[in-house]
Design a protein around this motif. Structure first.
Motif, short mmCIF file in Angstrom:
data_model
loop_
_atom_site.label_atom_id
_atom_site.label_comp_id
_atom_site.label_asym_id
_atom_site.label_seq_id
_atom_site.Cartn_x
_atom_site.Cartn_y
_atom_site.Cartn_z
N LEU A 186 132.74 80.67 25.11
CA LEU A 186 133.80 81.65 24.85
C LEU A 186 133.80 81.99 23.37
O LEU A 186 133.46 81.15 22.53
N ASP A 187 134.22 83.21 23.06
CA ASP A 187 134.34 83.62 21.66
C ASP A 187 135.65 83.17 21.05
O ASP A 187 135.72 82.84 19.85
N ALA A 188 136.70 83.19 21.85
CA ALA A 188 138.04 82.85 21.35
C ALA A 188 138.90 82.44 22.53
O ALA A 188 138.53 82.64 23.70
N ASP B 191 142.75 91.79 15.66
CA ASP B 191 143.65 92.73 16.32
C ASP B 191 144.52 92.01 17.34
O ASP B 191 145.74 92.25 17.43
N ILE B 192 143.90 91.12 18.11
CA ILE B 192 144.65 90.35 19.11
C ILE B 192 145.70 89.48 18.42
O ILE B 192 146.85 89.40 18.86
N ARG B 193 145.30 88.83 17.33
CA ARG B 193 146.25 88.00 16.58
C ARG B 193 147.45 88.82 16.11
O ARG B 193 148.61 88.40 16.28
N ARG C 132 151.30 90.48 27.82
CA ARG C 132 151.95 91.70 28.32
C ARG C 132 152.83 92.32 27.24
O ARG C 132 152.80 93.54 27.03
N ARG C 133 153.60 91.50 26.56
CA ARG C 133 154.44 92.00 25.48
C ARG C 133 153.59 92.58 24.35
O ARG C 133 154.01 93.50 23.65
N ALA C 134 152.40 92.01 24.16
CA ALA C 134 151.51 92.50 23.11
C ALA C 134 150.77 93.77 23.50
O ALA C 134 150.10 94.38 22.67
N GLN D 280 147.60 77.57 19.62
CA GLN D 280 146.81 78.22 18.59
C GLN D 280 145.85 79.22 19.22
O GLN D 280 145.36 79.02 20.34
N LEU D 281 145.57 80.28 18.48
CA LEU D 281 144.45 81.15 18.78
C LEU D 281 143.28 80.63 17.97
O LEU D 281 143.36 80.56 16.74
N ILE D 282 142.21 80.22 18.66
CA ILE D 282 141.04 79.66 17.97
C ILE D 282 139.80 80.48 18.32
O ILE D 282 139.79 81.20 19.32
N ALA D 283 138.79 80.37 17.47
CA ALA D 283 137.58 81.18 17.67
C ALA D 283 136.34 80.34 17.41
O ALA D 283 136.36 79.38 16.64
#
Length: 289
Positions: free
Chosen positions: A62-64, A203-205, A21-23, A184-187
């Motif tokens: 999932l992609d990420a 972009d999400i990162r 939400r903040r993002a 972590q954000l992983i892909a």
């Protein structure tokens, strides 16, 4: 192009949705569905337990997604680590998986647990830790309420903690740290090689990191006579330097800065004393460095 994004269900769920939400993303969940809606037509969300996230991303379901570094290491999944997102459900900091024993026990280190029973949800990681330390012990999977198992059902546990308060409440003491972890954000490896998906993930990162940078900070703007400016600048800390802007009156300037929210209550009165006027404090959603 649709990016399939995993949102961790469970203890990190609310913190993750609030971070998005903040993002700038609105994620709406339902207790009856594992497919929350998001106000971005290029993203499809799915709720997945953090413990299983890395495996589904490795397999391309999932992609990420977001999960803990602990569960990536536990599963030994081959995924792309995109970003460390230092936040957790309480403190937005790191968590630790610790080796804990009853307060009254004689155990002082992992070496003392030779031949003993250790209960944990992090079985593979604990076994690797014991092997590294040359210790042979029985590691049992714990389905929950791990803190209550010593000393009757186990001699020690490996459990995750942020503050240690739950362990202390159950009369346990920490003897060693097994692993430090953070979200972590992983892909998926193939998704990361896909130009369109990679750009969306990046972009999400960028937006998530900006939201994390803004946590606990506020913006401050005030007007000040040029003759009082040195006194005002001596009071103000900033990320680098405050921004100074000329006003229509040549004798006045506007000062813009970013502060830790906890310090503002002490700084605003001093700014007023130094000649600041029209002082405005405002919230921040993102700081993109």
């Amino acid at each position: 192009m649709k990016l399939k994004l995993g949102i961790p269900k469970g203890s990190l769920e609310n913190a993750t949705i609030d971070l998005f939400r903040r993002a700038g993303f609105t994620i709406t969940t339902s207790s009856r569905s594992y497919f929350p809606s998001i106000d971005d037509p290029e993203i499809e969300c799915m709720m997945i337990r953090a413990q299983e996230m890395a495996r589904y991303i490795e397999d391309g379901v999932l992609d990420a997604g977001l999960t803990g570094r602990d569960w990536v290491e536990e599963s030994e999944a081959k995924v792309e680590s995109v970003a460390d997102l230092i936040y957790a459900k309480q403190s937005f900091g790191k968590v630790r998986w610790v080796l804990a024993v009853p307060e009254a026990s004689p155990f002082q280190s992992v070496k003392d647990l030779e031949g003993k029973i250790i209960a944990t949800e992090l079985v593979a990681t604990t076994k690797r830790y014991l092997k590294t330390n040359g210790v042979t012990a029985k590691v049992e999977f714990s389905w929950g309420a791990t803190e209550v198992k010593p000393p009757v059902l186990a001699d020690a546990i490996v459990e995750v903690t942020e503050t240690g308060s739950s362990l202390r409440a159950n009369k346990l003491r920490i003897i060693e740290t097994v692993l430090e972890s953070n979200t972590q954000l992983i892909a998926n490896v193939d998704s990361w090689r896909d130009a369109l998906k990679r750009r969306k993930i990046e972009d999400i990162r960028l937006l998530l990191e900006g939201a994390i940078n803004a946590l606990g900070r506020v913006g401050l703007i005030l007007n000040v006579r040029k003759e009082c400016l040195p006194a005002v600048l001596n009071i103000l800390p900033a990320l680098k330097n405050p921004t100074i802007s000329n006003l229509s009156d040549p004798d006045w300037v506007a000062v813009h800065t970013i502060l830790d929210e906890i310090t503002v209550r002490n700084i605003i009165p001093r700014l007023k004393e130094a000649g600041g006027q029209g002082i405005v404090e405002y919230p921040l959603n993102k700081i993109v460095m």
